[in-house]
Design an enzyme around this catalytic site. Structure first.
Site, short mmCIF file in Angstrom:
data_model
loop_
_atom_site.label_atom_id
_atom_site.label_comp_id
_atom_site.label_asym_id
_atom_site.label_seq_id
_atom_site.Cartn_x
_atom_site.Cartn_y
_atom_site.Cartn_z
N ASP A 154 -14.30 3.14 8.42
CA ASP A 154 -13.30 4.05 7.85
C ASP A 154 -13.93 4.95 6.80
O ASP A 154 -13.57 6.12 6.69
CB ASP A 154 -12.13 3.26 7.22
CG ASP A 154 -11.12 4.21 6.59
OD1 ASP A 154 -10.55 5.02 7.34
OD2 ASP A 154 -10.95 4.18 5.37
N SER A 204 -6.81 4.30 9.78
CA SER A 204 -7.54 4.30 8.51
C SER A 204 -6.90 3.31 7.52
O SER A 204 -7.56 2.43 6.97
CB SER A 204 -7.52 5.72 7.93
OG SER A 204 -7.95 5.73 6.60
N ARG A 260 -13.31 13.30 8.26
CA ARG A 260 -11.97 13.93 8.37
C ARG A 260 -11.72 14.89 7.22
O ARG A 260 -11.11 15.94 7.39
CB ARG A 260 -10.89 12.84 8.40
CG ARG A 260 -10.83 12.09 9.71
CD ARG A 260 -9.97 10.85 9.58
NE ARG A 260 -8.59 11.18 9.27
CZ ARG A 260 -7.77 10.36 8.60
NH1 ARG A 260 -8.17 9.17 8.21
NH2 ARG A 260 -6.53 10.72 8.34
N HIS A 263 0.86 -1.19 0.00
CA HIS A 263 0.00 0.00 0.00
C HIS A 263 0.89 1.23 0.00
O HIS A 263 1.97 1.23 0.56
CB HIS A 263 -0.89 0.00 1.26
CG HIS A 263 -1.91 1.10 1.26
ND1 HIS A 263 -3.04 1.07 0.49
CD2 HIS A 263 -1.95 2.26 1.95
CE1 HIS A 263 -3.73 2.17 0.70
NE2 HIS A 263 -3.10 2.91 1.58
N LYS A 293 -8.13 -1.10 6.80
CA LYS A 293 -8.47 -1.63 5.47
C LYS A 293 -7.49 -2.72 5.06
O LYS A 293 -7.86 -3.76 4.52
CB LYS A 293 -8.44 -0.50 4.43
CG LYS A 293 -9.61 0.46 4.59
CD LYS A 293 -9.51 1.62 3.63
CE LYS A 293 -8.40 2.56 3.98
NZ LYS A 293 -8.54 3.93 3.62
N1 URA Z 1 -4.99 6.91 2.99
C1 URA Z 1 -5.96 6.35 3.75
O1 URA Z 1 -6.54 5.33 3.41
N2 URA Z 1 -6.28 6.97 4.91
C2 URA Z 1 -5.68 8.09 5.34
O2 URA Z 1 -6.01 8.57 6.40
C3 URA Z 1 -4.67 8.67 4.53
C4 URA Z 1 -4.33 8.05 3.35
#
Ligand code: URA
Length: 452
Positions: free
Chosen positions: A163, A185, A170, A84, A189
């Site tokens: 999220d 966050s 946010r 990621h 995931k």
């Molecule tokens: N990517 C995400 O999935 N969440 C964040 O808070 C910042 C970047």
């Protein structure tokens, strides 16, 4: 909802810099997911967290609560590894490293994001390929990764739904740039995808969410620690995002550059980044003794054409038109282009990467709201990068735009040549480092597992 706690008291505790318990955090997030905690209460808690932070235990508790707000997959074998990135401009490394890793025996269950703000999204880019389906069911996702070794889909409502709600809040309450909130966050995931190890590319520089290196290091540490607490093997790689990765910015332009890289003709920074991250995946998977050996295996998969074959297989297995690999005219394309010319001699000393990302958004290649529609064809090729010697009149960039956008292209071109791409008479003394820091931690439980 069983009223064991009060939202008011939890918000007040965090406002007053007290620590929250796991039960309080779980109760709050469960309430949000069920619609029993109001958005304004969640927003207040987010601001309190933004200002006063969370410690390690609180961050793990928040990640856990967000993770279990939806479905959680589990691939316990060590060779299921995901990667990621925290997001940047021109970052198309996933299209190169995922087929490389899969060609080396890693199974890659990838759930990727869409672009937001100045950053591009992996899912938007791959959708430039006609027919490619990114909205397949989680059952098909599991089947494909087991059968083919590589699958790439977009966020589904089933994975970490808390999220989705929290990120949207946010985004409108100025609480994005918080290390514990970003950790929870991303990790909620990634953990839900069930891979046994994760390679995290943490971007730093003016095109990244964590512009300062000291913040990127703190985020890397937080992500590694959180991953370890969930028994995941973790590699964090801090990489430079003070200029776009490669030369192409824009969805179908980036797919072409990715295919060129898989054919061994890619830009050196994109190739190095992809090999470093793919090598990390191979190492975490237990298929290489060291990261260096993982990179060597990755290089072989690239030069032998095995990675390009895997990419072809990925496109075919998800319904896309594989002919794009040999015929780029099958990808969306603009009729017009506009060249941005250098106005003086010298060396490029600095690039405003975020601003370049926003130019692509203004052309229609990105989105400012999640509901915005993407134009796959537009974008630009950055012909010159930091450190390059420039002669007045050189083409700094070529903007790909539609006929009706030529005035806009002229305006963006002027911004690029007069402000975004800084040319000075003297070259910078220090050369930019692409790979800034690599840290690996194996979770004790998984260290000795071997592939059967
Ligand atoms: N990517 C995400 O999935 N969440 C964040 O808070 C910042 C970047």
């Amino acid at each position: 909802m069983k009223q064991t706690f009060s939202a008011y008291n939890i918000i007040q505790k965090k406002r007053d810099k007290e620590k929250l318990t796991k039960d309080e955090i779980t109760w709050f997030i469960e309430g949000l997911t069920k619609g029993e905690i109001a958005d304004y209460q969640m927003s207040a808690l987010l601001m309190a967290i933004y200002l006063n932070g969370l410690d390690k235990n609180e961050t793990v508790a928040l990640t856990d609560a967000m993770l279990y707000s939806g479905k959680v997959l589990n691939f316990p074998e060590q060779y299921f590894i995901d990667k990621h990135s925290t997001g940047g401009v021109g970052d198309k490394a996933s299209f190169i490293l995922a087929p490389i890793a899969a060609a080396c025996g890693v199974k890659v269950p990838m759930i990727a994001g869409r672009g937001l703000g100045h950053t591009g999204g992996t899912v938007d880019k791959i959708e430039s390929i006609k027919g490619f389906k990114t909205d397949i069911s989680l059952d098909d996702f599991v089947h494909l990764v087991k059968e083919r070794g590589l699958v790439l889909i977009g966020q589904t409502g089933e994975i970490a739904p808390a999220d989705k709600k929290i990120y949207a809040l946010r985004d409108v309450t100025a609480t994005i740039e918080s290390i514990p909130l970003i950790t929870a966050s991303i990790m909620s995931k990634k953990l839900a995808e069930g891979a046994s190890g994760i390679v995290m590319d943490i971007k730093t520089g003016n095109g990244a969410f964590m512009a300062k290196l000291s913040d990127a290091k703190k985020l890397a540490e937080s992500i590694r620690q959180t991953g370890l607490r969930f028994h995941k093997n973790m590699m964090t790689v801090i990489t430079d995002m003070s200029e776009p990765t490669g030369n192409a910015v824009g969805n179908s332009l980036e797919i072409i550059e990715s295919i060129e890289t898989l054919k061994g003709r890619g830009p050196s920074d994109l190739t190095e980044l992809s090999l470093t991250l793919a090598g990390g995946m191979i190492y975490l998977a237990g298929l290489a003794k060291t990261h260096k050996n993982g990179i060597e295996q990755a290089q072989l998969a690239l030069t032998s054409g095995a990675a390009l074959d895997k990419f072809r297989e990925l496109i075919e297995s998800q319904g896309g038109d594989v002919n794009v690999i040999d015929d780029y005219s099958l990808l969306p394309k603009t009729k017009s282009t506009f060249n941005v010319l250098a106005t003086k001699n010298g060396y490029i000393t600095q690039i405003d990467c975020k601003s370049l990302g926003m130019h692509c958004v203004r052309l229609g290649g990105g989105r400012l709201k999640t509901s915005d529609k993407i134009d796959f064809a537009v974008g630009f090729i950055l012909n010159k990068k930091c450190g390059d010697k420039i002669k007045k009149g050189d083409t700094l960039a070529t903007i790909h735009c539609h006929d009706h956008q030529l005035d806009l292209a002229r305006e963006l071109g002027l911004e690029m040549s007069s402000k975004d791409i800084v040319i000075k008479a003297v070259k910078n003394k220090t050369k930019k480092k692409l790979i800034i820091e690599v840290q690996t931690k194996f979770a004790p439980k998984l260290k000795s597992k071997k592939r059967k």
